[in-house]
Scaffold this motif. Structure first.
Motif, PDB file in Angstrom:
ATOM      1  N   ILE A 258       0.863  -1.195   0.000  1.00  0.00           N
ATOM      2  CA  ILE A 258       0.000   0.000   0.000  1.00  0.00           C
ATOM      3  C   ILE A 258       0.892   1.235   0.000  1.00  0.00           C
ATOM      4  N   SER A 259       0.703   2.087  -1.006  1.00  0.00           N
ATOM      5  CA  SER A 259       1.630   3.215  -1.136  1.00  0.00           C
ATOM      6  C   SER A 259       0.913   4.554  -1.002  1.00  0.00           C
ATOM      7  N   PRO A 260       1.666   5.618  -0.650  1.00  0.00           N
ATOM      8  CA  PRO A 260       1.085   6.944  -0.446  1.00  0.00           C
ATOM      9  C   PRO A 260       1.082   7.746  -1.740  1.00  0.00           C
ATOM     10  N   PHE A 261       0.525   8.948  -1.698  1.00  0.00           N
ATOM     11  CA  PHE A 261       0.391   9.745  -2.924  1.00  0.00           C
ATOM     12  C   PHE A 261       1.704  10.397  -3.345  1.00  0.00           C
TER      13      PHE A 261
ATOM     14  N   ASN B 261       8.050   5.738  -6.910  1.00  0.00           N
ATOM     15  CA  ASN B 261       9.183   5.247  -6.120  1.00  0.00           C
ATOM     16  C   ASN B 261       8.739   4.472  -4.885  1.00  0.00           C
ATOM     17  N   LEU B 262       7.741   4.985  -4.175  1.00  0.00           N
ATOM     18  CA  LEU B 262       7.351   4.313  -2.930  1.00  0.00           C
ATOM     19  C   LEU B 262       6.464   3.107  -3.176  1.00  0.00           C
ATOM     20  N   ALA B 263       5.949   2.984  -4.386  1.00  0.00           N
ATOM     21  CA  ALA B 263       5.279   1.725  -4.744  1.00  0.00           C
ATOM     22  C   ALA B 263       6.352   0.678  -5.070  1.00  0.00           C
TER      23      ALA B 263
ATOM     24  N   PRO C  71      -2.481   1.288  -4.716  1.00  0.00           N
ATOM     25  CA  PRO C  71      -1.882   2.623  -4.777  1.00  0.00           C
ATOM     26  C   PRO C  71      -2.772   3.642  -4.068  1.00  0.00           C
ATOM     27  N   ALA C  72      -2.208   4.773  -3.726  1.00  0.00           N
ATOM     28  CA  ALA C  72      -3.054   5.872  -3.262  1.00  0.00           C
ATOM     29  C   ALA C  72      -3.992   6.223  -4.402  1.00  0.00           C
ATOM     30  N   THR C  73      -5.224   6.604  -4.056  1.00  0.00           N
ATOM     31  CA  THR C  73      -6.170   6.905  -5.126  1.00  0.00           C
ATOM     32  C   THR C  73      -5.599   7.989  -6.036  1.00  0.00           C
TER      33      THR C  73
ATOM     34  N   GLY D 246      -9.148   1.768  -5.818  1.00  0.00           N
ATOM     35  CA  GLY D 246     -10.357   2.050  -5.049  1.00  0.00           C
ATOM     36  C   GLY D 246      -9.959   2.777  -3.783  1.00  0.00           C
ATOM     37  N   ARG D 247     -10.886   3.469  -3.195  1.00  0.00           N
ATOM     38  CA  ARG D 247     -10.551   4.261  -2.034  1.00  0.00           C
ATOM     39  C   ARG D 247     -10.206   3.371  -0.828  1.00  0.00           C
ATOM     40  N   GLY D 248      -9.110   3.731  -0.164  1.00  0.00           N
ATOM     41  CA  GLY D 248      -8.713   2.963   1.002  1.00  0.00           C
ATOM     42  C   GLY D 248      -9.803   2.905   2.041  1.00  0.00           C
TER      43      GLY D 248
ATOM     44  N   GLY E  47     -10.083  -0.755   2.016  1.00  0.00           N
ATOM     45  CA  GLY E  47      -8.886  -0.925   2.855  1.00  0.00           C
ATOM     46  C   GLY E  47      -9.029  -1.986   3.917  1.00  0.00           C
ATOM     47  N   ASP E  48     -10.108  -1.903   4.708  1.00  0.00           N
ATOM     48  CA  ASP E  48     -10.272  -2.879   5.797  1.00  0.00           C
ATOM     49  C   ASP E  48     -10.386  -4.297   5.239  1.00  0.00           C
ATOM     50  N   TYR E  49     -11.091  -4.423   4.117  1.00  0.00           N
ATOM     51  CA  TYR E  49     -11.265  -5.756   3.533  1.00  0.00           C
ATOM     52  C   TYR E  49      -9.926  -6.351   3.127  1.00  0.00           C
TER      53      TYR E  49
ATOM     54  N   ASN F 107       2.917  -4.394   3.637  1.00  0.00           N
ATOM     55  CA  ASN F 107       3.977  -3.394   3.523  1.00  0.00           C
ATOM     56  C   ASN F 107       3.300  -2.062   3.218  1.00  0.00           C
ATOM     57  N   PHE F 108       3.246  -1.199   4.216  1.00  0.00           N
ATOM     58  CA  PHE F 108       2.425   0.020   4.133  1.00  0.00           C
ATOM     59  C   PHE F 108       3.283   1.266   4.278  1.00  0.00           C
ATOM     60  N   THR F 109       3.031   2.250   3.463  1.00  0.00           N
ATOM     61  CA  THR F 109       3.595   3.579   3.659  1.00  0.00           C
ATOM     62  C   THR F 109       2.458   4.586   3.586  1.00  0.00           C
ATOM     63  N   GLY F 110       2.382   5.397   4.637  1.00  0.00           N
ATOM     64  CA  GLY F 110       1.317   6.388   4.678  1.00  0.00           C
ATOM     65  C   GLY F 110       1.264   7.040   6.041  1.00  0.00           C
TER      66      GLY F 110
ATOM     67  N   LEU G 178       5.671   5.529   8.350  1.00  0.00           N
ATOM     68  CA  LEU G 178       4.549   6.384   8.716  1.00  0.00           C
ATOM     69  C   LEU G 178       4.982   7.854   8.778  1.00  0.00           C
ATOM     70  N   GLY G 179       4.246   8.612   9.568  1.00  0.00           N
ATOM     71  CA  GLY G 179       4.477  10.052   9.628  1.00  0.00           C
ATOM     72  C   GLY G 179       5.788  10.419  10.303  1.00  0.00           C
ATOM     73  N   GLY G 180       6.105  11.707  10.230  1.00  0.00           N
ATOM     74  CA  GLY G 180       7.339  12.171  10.862  1.00  0.00           C
ATOM     75  C   GLY G 180       7.233  13.612  11.302  1.00  0.00           C
TER      76      GLY G 180
ATOM     77  N   VAL H 230      12.226  18.332   6.673  1.00  0.00           N
ATOM     78  CA  VAL H 230      12.553  18.992   7.949  1.00  0.00           C
ATOM     79  C   VAL H 230      11.272  19.669   8.414  1.00  0.00           C
ATOM     80  N   LYS H 231      10.799  19.332   9.611  1.00  0.00           N
ATOM     81  CA  LYS H 231       9.489  19.820  10.046  1.00  0.00           C
ATOM     82  C   LYS H 231       9.556  20.633  11.333  1.00  0.00           C
ATOM     83  N   ARG H 232      10.773  20.856  11.829  1.00  0.00           N
ATOM     84  CA  ARG H 232      10.982  21.787  12.948  1.00  0.00           C
ATOM     85  C   ARG H 232      12.479  22.047  13.087  1.00  0.00           C
TER      86      ARG H 232
HETATM   87  P1  NAP Z   1      -2.629   8.045   3.796  1.00  0.00           P
HETATM   88  O1  NAP Z   1      -3.795   8.948   3.685  1.00  0.00           O
HETATM   89  O2  NAP Z   1      -2.353   7.361   5.057  1.00  0.00           O
HETATM   90  O3  NAP Z   1      -2.777   6.945   2.611  1.00  0.00           O
HETATM   91  C1  NAP Z   1      -1.742   6.024   2.407  1.00  0.00           C
HETATM   92  C2  NAP Z   1      -2.321   4.819   1.667  1.00  0.00           C
HETATM   93  O4  NAP Z   1      -3.215   4.132   2.526  1.00  0.00           O
HETATM   94  C3  NAP Z   1      -3.128   5.180   0.437  1.00  0.00           C
HETATM   95  O5  NAP Z   1      -2.940   4.209  -0.561  1.00  0.00           O
HETATM   96  C4  NAP Z   1      -4.544   5.131   0.949  1.00  0.00           C
HETATM   97  O6  NAP Z   1      -5.517   4.900  -0.052  1.00  0.00           O
HETATM   98  C5  NAP Z   1      -4.446   3.925   1.852  1.00  0.00           C
HETATM   99  N1  NAP Z   1      -5.512   3.837   2.847  1.00  0.00           N
HETATM  100  C6  NAP Z   1      -6.307   4.804   3.319  1.00  0.00           C
HETATM  101  N2  NAP Z   1      -7.159   4.308   4.249  1.00  0.00           N
HETATM  102  C7  NAP Z   1      -6.895   2.984   4.341  1.00  0.00           C
HETATM  103  C8  NAP Z   1      -7.408   1.902   5.103  1.00  0.00           C
HETATM  104  N3  NAP Z   1      -8.413   2.064   5.982  1.00  0.00           N
HETATM  105  N4  NAP Z   1      -6.885   0.656   4.939  1.00  0.00           N
HETATM  106  C9  NAP Z   1      -5.882   0.462   4.053  1.00  0.00           C
HETATM  107  N5  NAP Z   1      -5.324   1.441   3.294  1.00  0.00           N
HETATM  108  C10 NAP Z   1      -5.842   2.685   3.449  1.00  0.00           C
HETATM  109  O7  NAP Z   1      -1.271   8.843   3.441  1.00  0.00           O
HETATM  110  P2  NAP Z   1      -0.990   9.799   2.189  1.00  0.00           P
HETATM  111  O8  NAP Z   1      -1.824  11.018   2.342  1.00  0.00           O
HETATM  112  O9  NAP Z   1      -1.096   9.020   0.926  1.00  0.00           O
HETATM  113  O10 NAP Z   1       0.549  10.155   2.430  1.00  0.00           O
HETATM  114  C11 NAP Z   1       0.897  11.152   3.381  1.00  0.00           C
HETATM  115  C12 NAP Z   1       1.245  10.502   4.701  1.00  0.00           C
HETATM  116  O11 NAP Z   1       2.093   9.382   4.491  1.00  0.00           O
HETATM  117  C13 NAP Z   1       2.027  11.456   5.620  1.00  0.00           C
HETATM  118  O12 NAP Z   1       1.674  11.237   6.960  1.00  0.00           O
HETATM  119  C14 NAP Z   1       3.466  11.034   5.424  1.00  0.00           C
HETATM  120  O13 NAP Z   1       4.288  11.319   6.534  1.00  0.00           O
HETATM  121  C15 NAP Z   1       3.316   9.548   5.236  1.00  0.00           C
HETATM  122  N6  NAP Z   1       4.445   9.058   4.453  1.00  0.00           N
HETATM  123  C16 NAP Z   1       5.440   8.404   5.119  1.00  0.00           C
HETATM  124  C17 NAP Z   1       6.541   7.973   4.406  1.00  0.00           C
HETATM  125  C18 NAP Z   1       7.675   7.274   5.078  1.00  0.00           C
HETATM  126  O14 NAP Z   1       8.553   6.772   4.344  1.00  0.00           O
HETATM  127  N7  NAP Z   1       7.724   7.201   6.387  1.00  0.00           N
HETATM  128  C19 NAP Z   1       6.644   8.204   3.045  1.00  0.00           C
HETATM  129  C20 NAP Z   1       5.598   8.902   2.413  1.00  0.00           C
HETATM  130  C21 NAP Z   1       4.487   9.334   3.130  1.00  0.00           C
HETATM  131  P3  NAP Z   1      -6.388   6.169  -0.570  1.00  0.00           P
HETATM  132  O15 NAP Z   1      -5.462   7.085  -1.286  1.00  0.00           O
HETATM  133  O16 NAP Z   1      -7.418   5.528  -1.475  1.00  0.00           O
HETATM  134  O17 NAP Z   1      -7.007   6.798   0.646  1.00  0.00           O
END
Ligand code: NAP
Ligand code: G3P
Length: 477
Positions: free
Chosen positions: A150-153, A158-160, A178-180, A208-210, A214-216, A227-230, A251-253, A287-289
């Motif tokens: 599961i990858s972020p937007f 790269n993150l996929a 993928p992220a939608t 499809g929307r997470g 997602g839960d399914y 393997n999740f990034t988000g 996850l977040g930082g 860098v966030k602070r």
């Molecule tokens: P997100 O909203 O958490 O979404 C990440 C992925 O999870 C997307 O594919 C999303 O699908 C899916 N998802 C959403 N709800 C889900 C559920 N209930 N079950 C399973 N999957 C679900 O994150 P984002 O907005 O794409 O990315 C920004 C966040 O990711 C920030 O917090 C950032 O710090 C973090 N991030 C961390 C890293 C790292 O390496 N640590 C790298 C990049 C980003 P949908 O798009 O369909 O909602």
């Protein structure tokens, strides 16, 4: 219209399927559509991955690696087209979008090379008291099975790939969500792997929307690894729902740049501004602070002002820019709330603090205090708080009070101090005299606390998505 790579036999159901319009954050134009797959579709994809695992795992490693080498070459051939798609889909500037594609091709090649260098071992029994040479173990590594990626937007290619390539080369099959906003790039990535010779069913994209599927998918009994990034919010939800399934989570930082009194302030300022505002701070490792010791704070801020003023802001379709419109109005509103909160609680606005739609201008605050939300929350946007401290110890304590633990930077000319501080910081990576960043991609990459579970980085990812098998030989028989 981009459609998924699901079985065409399913096409008769197309009429009943919903589709999701993908709109560009740059001009809100519809740039494509993806299917909102049903649970039945998702289950079909998982079953296909499960069935295919039995054959894919037995494909010789050198043949699996060859698919990756071809995929890397094909990705580069498509770089210009994918750069434009990436820009349009996630609003990334051209330079960053193109570098994401080339970086990913390098990632894939390095993954194939690394997989061929990972060997098992044999362990003699007599190295342990009470046993003799008649007993020895042959230790090998095996794929875990069906990996849910599961990858972020923000890095849709790269993150996929950072999940898919290590999983595949290790002999796993993959279900890829993928992220939608990023799905169009995800579909193109899958096409590249298929064109490289990946057999059907080894890599299966589910769009499809997470929030809907997602839960399914995360609780499906035939998923063997997630393997999740988000975001931390979504990741922690997944970790609560997934039963007895190994997790790898990025996850977040809230990465802190710690600036000590002997730091090269001009150099630190350049690094910090680049690290905080590239792609509008929509990077987990941004860098966030800033935690700066009082005695050099004013001088550092003078350099920071010089650097922040150099940032190009605007629409990446018109020119090369650093700060782009954020991915969504929801994201921009969140960042704006943090800015308003800081202003209301007395932070001193050094630069920025304005907005044009989803384009928020790079914003720098001084005299941020711990009662302000921006001191602790992840903006994922172009706002940077400065917190002044009395000394290094106070900086470390403040850094460690964050719920996050991804990376920190330490700017000092004293390496001994740097190592001592690094040993005390509760993060996965400490950058000494550099902005926080994930690359190079073969370094270990991990978050602690609410920033992640497990370790990525090419070799680490391959090992994480395999398991050890010990075959013990007893010669005495
Ligand atoms: P997100 O909203 O958490 O979404 C990440 C992925 O999870 C997307 O594919 C999303 O699908 C899916 N998802 C959403 N709800 C889900 C559920 N209930 N079950 C399973 N999957 C679900 O994150 P984002 O907005 O794409 O990315 C920004 C966040 O990711 C920030 O917090 C950032 O710090 C973090 N991030 C961390 C890293 C790292 O390496 N640590 C790298 C990049 C980003 P949908 O798009 O369909 O909602
Ligand atoms: O946020 C995603 C993470 O992979 C950032 O990569 O190299 O830009 O720090 P990098």
């Amino acid at each position: 219209m981009n459609t998924n790579n699901y079985d065409k036999e399913q096409s008769h159901k197309d009429e009943s399927r919903q589709s999701i319009q993908i709109r560009s954050p740059l001009d809100d134009s519809v740039i494509g559509e993806v299917l909102a797959l049903s649970k039945e579709d998702v289950n079909s994809a998982i079953q296909l991955a499960k069935e295919t695992f039995a054959t894919w795992r037995n494909v010789p490693l050198n043949e699996r690696a060859e698919v990756l080498y071809k995929a890397a070459n094909l990705l580069l051939e498509e770089a210009d087209r994918l750069t434009v798609l990436l820009m349009m889909e996630v609003g990334k500037d051209k330079k960053s979008a193109h570098s994401e594609i080339t970086r990913t091709a390098d990632f894939i090649r390095f993954t194939a090379d690394t997989a061929k260098s990972i060997h098992g071992e044999s362990i003699q029994g007599d190295t342990f008291s009470g046993f003799n040479k008649e007993k020895f173990a042959v230790v090998t590594r095996e794929p875990v099975g069906v990996v849910l990626a599961i990858s972020p937007f923000n890095y849709p290619i790269n993150l996929a790939t950072s999940k898919i390539a290590p999983a595949l080369v290790a002999g796993n099959t993959v279900v890829f969500k993928p992220a939608t906003t990023g799905s169009l790039c995800g579909i193109e990535l899958v096409k590249v792997f298929e064109a490289a010779g990946l057999p059907k069913g080894v890599l299966n994209i589910v769009t499809g929307r997470g929030s809907e599927i997602g839960d399914y998918v995360v609780t499906h009994p035939d998923i063997n690894f997630i393997n999740f990034t988000g975001s931390t919010e979504v990741g922690s939800g997944i970790s609560e729902k997934a039963h007895m399934v190994p997790l790898l989570m990025e996850l977040g930082g809230k990465d802190a740049a710690i600036v000590l009194k002997d730091a090269d302030l001009a150099f630190a300022a350049k690094n910090i501004i680049a690290g905080a505002f590239s792609y509008s701070g929509q990077r987990c490792t941004a860098v966030k602070r800033i935690l700066v010791v009082n005695e050099v704070a004013d001088r550092l801020i003078a350099y920071l002002k010089e650097e922040i003023q150099k940032l190009e802001v605007g629409n990446p379709l018109e020119k090369q820019v650093d700060v782009v419109p954020l991915i969504s109005t929801k994201a921009a509103d969140y960042v704006w709330d943090l800015i308003e909160d800081a202003k209301a609680k007395g932070a001193k606005l050094i630069y920025g603090g304005t907005r044009e739609g989803n384009l928020i201008f790079p914003t720098l605050f001084d005299y941020v205090t711990t009662d302000m939300r921006v001191a602790w929350e992840e903006p994922f946007g172009p706002v940077l708080p400065i917190l002044r401290v009395n000394n290094a110890d106070e900086a470390v304590d403040l850094a460690n009070q964050s719920e996050y633990g991804l990376q920190s930077s330490v700017f000092t000319e004293n390496l001994s101090d740097a190592f001592h501080i690094a040993s005390r910081l509760e993060v996965g990576t400490v950058q000494v005299n550099n902005k926080t960043e994930r690359g190079p991609d073969h370094f270990p990459f991990l978050g602690v606390k609410k920033s992640g579970i497990g370790t990525q980085g090419i070799r680490y990812s391959i090992e994480a998505m395999t398991r050890v098998k010990a075959t013990v030989i007893n010669l005495s028989h």
